[in-house]
Design a protein around this motif. Structure first.
Motif, PDB file in Angstrom:
ATOM      1  N   LYS A   1      72.467   0.548  51.729  1.00 40.45           N
ATOM      2  CA  LYS A   1      71.944   0.904  53.059  1.00 40.45           C
ATOM      3  C   LYS A   1      72.638   0.121  54.176  1.00 40.45           C
ATOM      4  CE  LYS A   1      67.712  -0.374  52.054  1.00 40.45           C
ATOM      5  NZ  LYS A   1      67.967  -0.927  50.710  1.00 40.45           N
ATOM      6  N   THR A   2      72.645  -1.215  54.053  1.00 43.71           N
ATOM      7  CA  THR A   2      73.240  -2.046  55.107  1.00 43.71           C
ATOM      8  C   THR A   2      74.741  -1.779  55.226  1.00 43.71           C
ATOM      9  OG1 THR A   2      71.556  -3.752  54.854  1.00 43.71           O
ATOM     10  CG2 THR A   2      73.642  -4.434  55.841  1.00 43.71           C
ATOM     11  N   THR A   3      75.400  -1.645  54.099  1.00 39.76           N
ATOM     12  CA  THR A   3      76.835  -1.353  54.122  1.00 39.76           C
ATOM     13  C   THR A   3      77.089  -0.052  54.894  1.00 39.76           C
ATOM     14  OG1 THR A   3      77.079  -2.457  51.989  1.00 39.76           O
ATOM     15  CG2 THR A   3      78.880  -1.009  52.669  1.00 39.76           C
TER      16      THR A   3
ATOM     17  N   LEU B   1      68.392   0.123  63.300  1.00 42.94           N
ATOM     18  CA  LEU B   1      67.419  -0.905  62.943  1.00 42.94           C
ATOM     19  C   LEU B   1      67.473  -1.114  61.431  1.00 42.94           C
ATOM     20  CD1 LEU B   1      64.422   0.569  65.027  1.00 42.94           C
ATOM     21  CD2 LEU B   1      66.185  -1.025  65.815  1.00 42.94           C
ATOM     22  N   ASP B   2      67.928  -2.298  61.020  1.00 45.05           N
ATOM     23  CA  ASP B   2      68.057  -2.572  59.580  1.00 45.05           C
ATOM     24  C   ASP B   2      66.800  -3.280  59.094  1.00 45.05           C
ATOM     25  OD1 ASP B   2      69.033  -2.780  57.028  1.00 45.05           O
ATOM     26  OD2 ASP B   2      70.818  -3.943  57.545  1.00 45.05           O
ATOM     27  N   GLU B   3      65.973  -2.554  58.386  1.00 38.78           N
ATOM     28  CA  GLU B   3      64.688  -3.061  57.882  1.00 38.78           C
ATOM     29  C   GLU B   3      63.854  -3.721  58.975  1.00 38.78           C
ATOM     30  OE1 GLU B   3      64.807  -5.247  54.258  1.00 38.78           O
ATOM     31  OE2 GLU B   3      66.419  -4.024  53.432  1.00 38.78           O
ATOM     32  N   PRO B   4      63.495  -2.933  60.016  1.00 37.70           N
ATOM     33  CA  PRO B   4      62.802  -3.537  61.147  1.00 37.70           C
ATOM     34  C   PRO B   4      61.438  -4.136  60.817  1.00 37.70           C
ATOM     35  CG  PRO B   4      62.771  -1.135  61.294  1.00 37.70           C
ATOM     36  CD  PRO B   4      63.710  -1.494  60.187  1.00 37.70           C
TER      37      PRO B   4
HETATM   38 MG   LIG Z   1      70.258  -4.198  53.474  1.00 35.20          MG
END
Ligand SMILES: [Mg+2]
Ligand SMILES: Nc1ncnc2c1ncn2[C@@H]1O[C@H](COP(=O)(O)OP(=O)(O)OP(=O)(O)O)[C@@H](O)[C@H]1O
Length: 324
Positions: free
Chosen positions: A45-47, A159-162
């Motif tokens: 996901k983050t990548t 928003l990464d894991e807000p």
């Molecule tokens: Mg991540």
């Protein structure tokens, strides 16, 4: 609907050494939607977000944001996106106001002071304008980091894991903040490993696992795609001579599970027709003189979708990664 996507990924792959973190994904995000990327730890996901944000270059494939190429036109992309920073990386001794103004200056916006107070009010932090980061709760810090991601009035906000690490009340209040951001016209792309969050908040969800997108649709459509649309549950007193295959053959039933202990038997029946299944189950109980308690039906959810797609339960996948 024939609007063209605001974000488009085609055949995007990212490797770290010999490890493929993101494996040939295609993705379209429409303007004005809240798009969720859902997946267990390590899914990619983050990548994926960082490649769209122009922070990491893909090894192959193409990414465009509002028509700009995220690799060759990264400066243009950065101007029109907002990226939520992890709260821990923000300067602890600056106040909310000071941080907002600092970001305003970075982006060269006309009136950073005014913008700061407008945005802090919008994320419900008006009263905390002069509080330092270190004096704020986790939920307040997360809301501030969202406000910071809005300083340049972005076309798309990432928003990464807000809501990771927040208590249930703070999570729900942050959901409202995200909905407000969307109402103001900003497209939102967020990652989460909370199923309920994805289901409540997102217009569409890409389910990621092992670097691939294994499904992408509205939460409702993903859930509807399952063979069973609900689970009928009950507890039978005693141990009736029922078998799983007999229960799975009841009208509407698609599967059945029986778990017996000394006094009771728990019944779970997957059903595509809850009414027919419940009527048949009650008739069966009547015939065999079995007393049913705790009769209930629960709808299928994204958890069931993940299980159906991968053969693994979502919570188990998450735990495997954590302990790995
Ligand atoms: Mg991540
Ligand atoms: N800089 C890096 N070097 C090597 N491997 C990496 C690097 N960054 C990520 N990875 C690996 O790539 C995979 C995907 O990581 P990524 O951070 O995109 O996952 P994620 O879905 O965001 O997970 P999480 O839910 O834990 O945030 C993981 O297996 C991770 O270990």
């Amino acid at each position: 609907m024939t609007t063209s996507p605001i974000i488009q990924l085609r055949g995007v792959t990212k490797r770290y050494g010999s490890f493929t973190a993101v494996n040939g994904i295609d993705l379209d995000v429409q303007p004005g939607e809240i798009f969720g990327i859902l997946g267990p730890n390590g899914a990619g996901k983050t990548t994926t977000l960082e490649m769209i944000e122009g922070l990491r270059a893909p090894d192959s494939g193409t990414i465009t944001v509002a028509g700009f190429d995220a690799v060759t036109q990264v400066d243009e992309v950065r101007k029109i996106i907002g990226v939520q920073l992890q709260s821990t990386s923000l300067f602890p001794y600056l106040s909310a106001n000071e941080l907002m103004e600092l970001f305003g200056h970075f982006y060269g916006i006309a009136d950073p002071k005014q913008r700061a107070s407008d945005l802090l009010a919008r994320v419900d932090l008006g009263e905390k304008a002069n509080a330092r980061m270190e004096q704020m709760s986790g939920g307040q810090q997360q809301r501030l980091s969202i406000a910071l991601a809005l300083v340049n009035s972005p076309v798309v906000s990432f928003l990464d894991e807000p809501t990771t690490g927040l208590d249930p009340h703070a999570r729900r209040s942050l959901w409202q903040t995200v909905l407000d951001v969307r109402s103001s016209g900003t497209t939102v792309v967020l990652t989460t490993h909370y199923m309920d969050e994805a289901e409540f908040l997102c217009d569409r969800i890409a389910v990621m696992d092992g670097g691939r997108i294994i499904a992408c649709d509205t939460p409702e459509a993903l859930i509807r795609s399952l063979p069973q649309d609900a689970i009928v549950k009950a507890t039978a007193s005693g141990n009736p001579a029922w078998t799983e295959s007999a229960l799975a053959a009841l009208p509407g039933a698609t599967s059945a599970r029986l778990t017996a202990d000394t006094n009771n038997t728990s019944i779970a029946i997957g059903s595509a027709d809850v009414q027919a299944t419940i009527v048949a189950l009650l008739a069966l109980a009547d015939r065999d003189d079995v007393r049913l308690t705790d009769l209930a039906s629960t709808s299928a959810n994204l958890e069931d979708v993940f299980l159906a797609l991968t053969g693994r339960s979502y919570s188990d996948s998450a735990e495997e990664e954590v302990t790995a």
